[in-house]
Enzyme design. Structure first.
Site, PDB file in Angstrom:
ATOM      1  N   ASP A 102      49.320  47.542   7.751  1.00 35.23           N
ATOM      2  CA  ASP A 102      48.728  46.531   8.496  1.00 35.23           C
ATOM      3  C   ASP A 102      47.499  47.353   9.378  1.00 35.23           C
ATOM      4  O   ASP A 102      47.709  48.553   9.386  1.00 35.23           O
ATOM      5  CB  ASP A 102      49.466  45.988   9.480  1.00 35.23           C
ATOM      6  CG  ASP A 102      50.586  44.980   8.683  1.00 35.23           C
ATOM      7  OD1 ASP A 102      50.363  44.687   7.577  1.00 35.23           O
ATOM      8  OD2 ASP A 102      51.850  44.800   9.398  1.00 35.23           O
TER       9      ASP A 102
HETATM   10  N1  URA Z   1      55.793  46.801   6.984  1.00 30.88           N
HETATM   11  C1  URA Z   1      54.709  46.161   8.299  1.00 30.88           C
HETATM   12  O1  URA Z   1      55.297  45.122   9.039  1.00 30.88           O
HETATM   13  N2  URA Z   1      53.601  46.505   8.365  1.00 30.88           N
HETATM   14  C2  URA Z   1      53.220  47.709   7.483  1.00 30.88           C
HETATM   15  O2  URA Z   1      51.927  48.109   7.656  1.00 30.88           O
HETATM   16  C3  URA Z   1      53.889  48.074   6.380  1.00 30.88           C
HETATM   17  C4  URA Z   1      55.119  47.627   6.368  1.00 30.88           C
END
Ligand code: URA
Length: 237
Positions: A102
């Site tokens: 993310d």
């Molecule tokens: N899980 C999440 O919630 N975000 C990420 O970036 C990776 C794993």
């Protein structure tokens, strides 16, 4: 060599994406459109084109790790001109991110032009291990991640996930989490299940490759040992 393997090895995309290109009639071998991804071609003699553009088989690949900073999206291009992880890598390296983090997540992200390895590292069959440092806004309000996650929990959309969660402080606002799947926003959704919210998420290990001492925003090439390790991991299944 099979056509789909040739395309994936040339960095066109994952094996599945390459199959799809062939089915869509976008691939030509010696100027003839082909419809069968598994046909044998001779990489030294046959000329392969995707959307009319010649594809050259790569014999040397690039494998890098990036310590992704917050505020960058994991994508090659963004339609809204947001900063992408590609802005942190020199243009000459024609690599793609292996999976996604993310925008607000930090930590290790691999990038490569080896389509075959990229496909395997992101395919659920290989159960590639990812390790995260998770900082919570407040402790879990229901359930116990340490006990419940190994048994499996069902998220809001019906996805069933398993993993490991180890508290790192007495307040239970800092966990180390180990996951072997790659579902969207998985860590954040897991902690929503336990009725808390993630304040900060950092991936310190992916497929045994550590972020190590790399400063945020910096990248480096994987060592030959790291590359061999990734190939061994993905040939065992
Ligand atoms: N899980 C999440 O919630 N975000 C990420 O970036 C990776 C794993």
């Amino acid at each position: 060599m099979r056509l789909n393997k040739f395309l994936a090895h040339s960095g066109v995309g994952s094996r599945r994406a390459c199959d799809e290109l062939v089915f869509q009639g976008r691939v030509m071998v010696n100027r003839v459109v082909v419809h069968e991804p598994g046909i044998a071609i001779n990489p030294e003699e046959d000329r392969v084109f995707v959307d009319g553009k010649r594809v050259i088989l790569k014999t040397r690949y690039t494998y890098i790790k990036l310590n992704k900073p917050a505020g960058y999206i994991t994508s090659r291009k963004d339609p809204h001109n947001k900063q992408t992880v590609m802005n942190l890598i020199p243009n000459v390296l024609d690599v793609r991110p292996v999976g996604r983090l993310d925008s607000d997540t930090t930590g290790v992200l691999l990038l490569t032009d080896d389509g075959d390895l990229l496909f395997k590292l992101t395919h659920p069959r290989y159960g590639i291990e990812k390790k995260y440092d998770v900082y919570l806004k407040y402790p879990p309000q229901q359930g116990d991640p340490e006990k419940d996650l190994p048994k499996g929990i069902v998220l809001e959309n019906g996805d069933r996930v398993t993993g490991e969660a180890y508290p790192q402080n007495n307040k239970k606002t800092h966990y180390t989490v180990i996951l072997r799947e790659g579902k969207k926003r998985e860590v954040k959704r897991i902690f929503s299940y336990f009725e808390t919210r993630v304040a900060q998420l950092h991936r310190f290990e992916f497929a045994g490759i550590l972020v190590d001492e790399l400063p945020p925003g910096k990248w480096k090439k994987l060592t030959p040992q790291e590359i061999t390790h990734l190939k061994t991991l993905t040939t065992q299944k």
